[in-house]
Design a protein around this motif. Sequence first.
Motif, short mmCIF file in Angstrom:
data_model
loop_
_atom_site.label_atom_id
_atom_site.label_comp_id
_atom_site.label_asym_id
_atom_site.label_seq_id
_atom_site.Cartn_x
_atom_site.Cartn_y
_atom_site.Cartn_z
N ILE A 1 -4.69 6.66 7.01
CA ILE A 1 -5.41 7.68 6.24
C ILE A 1 -6.70 8.04 6.97
CG2 ILE A 1 -4.47 6.87 4.03
CD1 ILE A 1 -7.20 5.52 3.55
N LEU B 1 0.86 -1.19 0.00
CA LEU B 1 0.00 0.00 0.00
C LEU B 1 0.89 1.23 0.00
CD1 LEU B 1 -2.44 -1.12 2.86
CD2 LEU B 1 -2.61 -1.65 0.41
N ASP B 2 0.40 2.31 -0.62
CA ASP B 2 1.22 3.52 -0.62
C ASP B 2 1.09 4.31 0.67
OD1 ASP B 2 -1.35 4.46 -0.93
OD2 ASP B 2 -0.82 6.00 -2.40
N ASN B 3 0.15 3.91 1.56
CA ASN B 3 0.00 4.56 2.86
C ASN B 3 -0.70 3.59 3.79
OD1 ASN B 3 -0.10 6.37 4.94
ND2 ASN B 3 -0.89 8.07 3.71
N ASN B 4 -0.32 3.61 5.04
CA ASN B 4 -0.93 2.70 6.01
C ASN B 4 -1.77 3.43 7.06
OD1 ASN B 4 1.98 1.30 5.34
ND2 ASN B 4 0.32 -0.18 5.50
N ILE C 1 -6.36 5.11 -1.56
CA ILE C 1 -5.17 4.31 -1.30
C ILE C 1 -4.82 3.54 -2.56
CG2 ILE C 1 -6.47 2.31 -0.43
CD1 ILE C 1 -3.20 3.52 1.05
N THR D 1 -6.72 1.49 -7.40
CA THR D 1 -6.93 2.51 -6.37
C THR D 1 -8.25 2.25 -5.65
OG1 THR D 1 -5.74 4.12 -7.73
CG2 THR D 1 -7.10 4.99 -5.94
N ILE E 1 -4.11 -1.57 7.26
CA ILE E 1 -4.25 -0.12 7.15
C ILE E 1 -5.13 0.37 8.30
CG2 ILE E 1 -6.31 -0.22 5.66
CD1 ILE E 1 -5.10 2.22 4.17
N ASP F 1 -10.25 9.09 2.00
CA ASP F 1 -9.04 9.23 1.20
C ASP F 1 -8.85 8.01 0.30
OD1 ASP F 1 -8.49 11.66 2.24
OD2 ASP F 1 -6.47 11.14 2.95
#
Length: 527
Positions: free
Chosen positions: A379, A374-377, A385, A435, A469, A383
């Motif tokens: 959020i 994942l590009d972020n954990n 991801i 996405t 996440i 948003d």
Amino acid sequence: MNTVLIKFFLILILTYFITNPIAASTTTDADWTQKEEITLEWGDSYSTGNYTVLAESFDKQAVRVMLTIYKNQEELQTTILSEGETLEVSTIKVTVNTIGGCIGETQTPYAKTTIYTMKSPALSLDMENNMTADGLVNINFILENTGGIRFTNISMEVSLPDDLIPYKGDNNKYQTSFDSVIRRENDSILSVFLENVSVESGVTTWIHVEIPALPENMEVQIHSDVLGYDLDNKPYYLFKDQNITIEPAINVTKLPIHQIVNASEGYFNMGDRVYVMITVYNSATTDAKDLTIDETIMARNFVMDPDSALSWTIDLPAHQSETFSYYLKPVRPGEVQLSTTNISREYRGQLYSKIIDSTTAKIYGPYFEISKTLDNNLIPPGDLIKVTVVAENTGNHAAYLELKDEIPDFAQLIDGTLNASGVVKPGSQLSINYTLKLKKTGEFRFPYAYGEYISSHYSGNAHSSRPTITVLEYTATPTAIETIEVNNSKEDTNKSKTNNLLDIPGFNLLTGLVIFIITYLKKKPNQ
């Protein structure tokens, strides 16, 4: 009269030696390593060590010299020599190079000689051993004359520990060149007699012995006593304790074999069964009791047949072999390790063991490793991801791969695809990207990404890890501001202090009581 008789006898002696000359013999009894050039005139002598060389007389007409050699002041030999002749007695050698001064009555005759000396007497003993074809150990005892004089009447006695048993052949005789073998409770005594050992030569005496059947080298100490005599009958002794290494008599071979013999010409494909065969052979003439064989599988590369055993304890008779086997299924391609073998046996309270290096096999086939990131954990709700799934073929064969993923119930697909397929060569990758939007709050774990692949010999599947996440609602928190008043007036400060004192419970009553006591004390003296 006495002088005349002496001269007469000298003339007779000279005449005898002239008609019966004694030339020095050339032998290999001594190693003449040092020499000195000495000139001896008539009547002169020269001493070296315990020897003395005397120029006794000269025959001027025949140009000869009479030399006498003494040892410890005792005469050994008298010889008449011409130029170029040599006298060798025991451990001394004299060569006459030139004879001069024999012309005319007034000259003094002389002889230019070379007197040779030798290395000190010395013996050395070495041992060598090797395994014979029939499982015995041949031990060679090499006795060498490393000094400068021949040895005679040499006796050697060897004590063998009871780990080494002198072997009797079919004729019930010990296989040895020793003169005698005596078996005792804790050792064996070997003895041999040698008539002589010349300079720079050696004599080898051997024996065949039985050894314990062990899987590891064994160190054995052997004691030897040697007694020899030089040409002067002087004794020389040699005592030696030497360790020799006995090679292991238990031999192990291990081979990976295809379940169908010669089906793959020595290599395996993913999905094949690898048949591992272990053969243990006792090459000794003695039995190996309680011999243990343990296998350790490289679990990263293989899974084992549940019906196979990996540990055995046996009694292995002399010159016998036994075979063990088990099956493995490869789970990873490449030049991979199968297993290690540890073979051990306890002998007289000591454990002898040997580890056989891991056997390798060449395994062919595809192998996929899938990652999901994942590009972020962390959020906020709403948003987006981005999810990336990558499948890499780390094997050595190409395969057709179907890669797919699924949307979790806590997310909504916004963009991208959830599957891909194609032929993936070794070292290449296949990936999918998409996405998602997450509306719910909380901590969530994504499902596996999954891949199925097939090649000409093998089909398999793989899956990724499950990333997590956290979706967290951010709430603004108001900050309270406290107002602080600052009094700069001195009067206000003092007033504040007074007010603080008055605020103390009982302060006014205490003040009145103190004033009353002071007033009373002032009035009392006047009364």
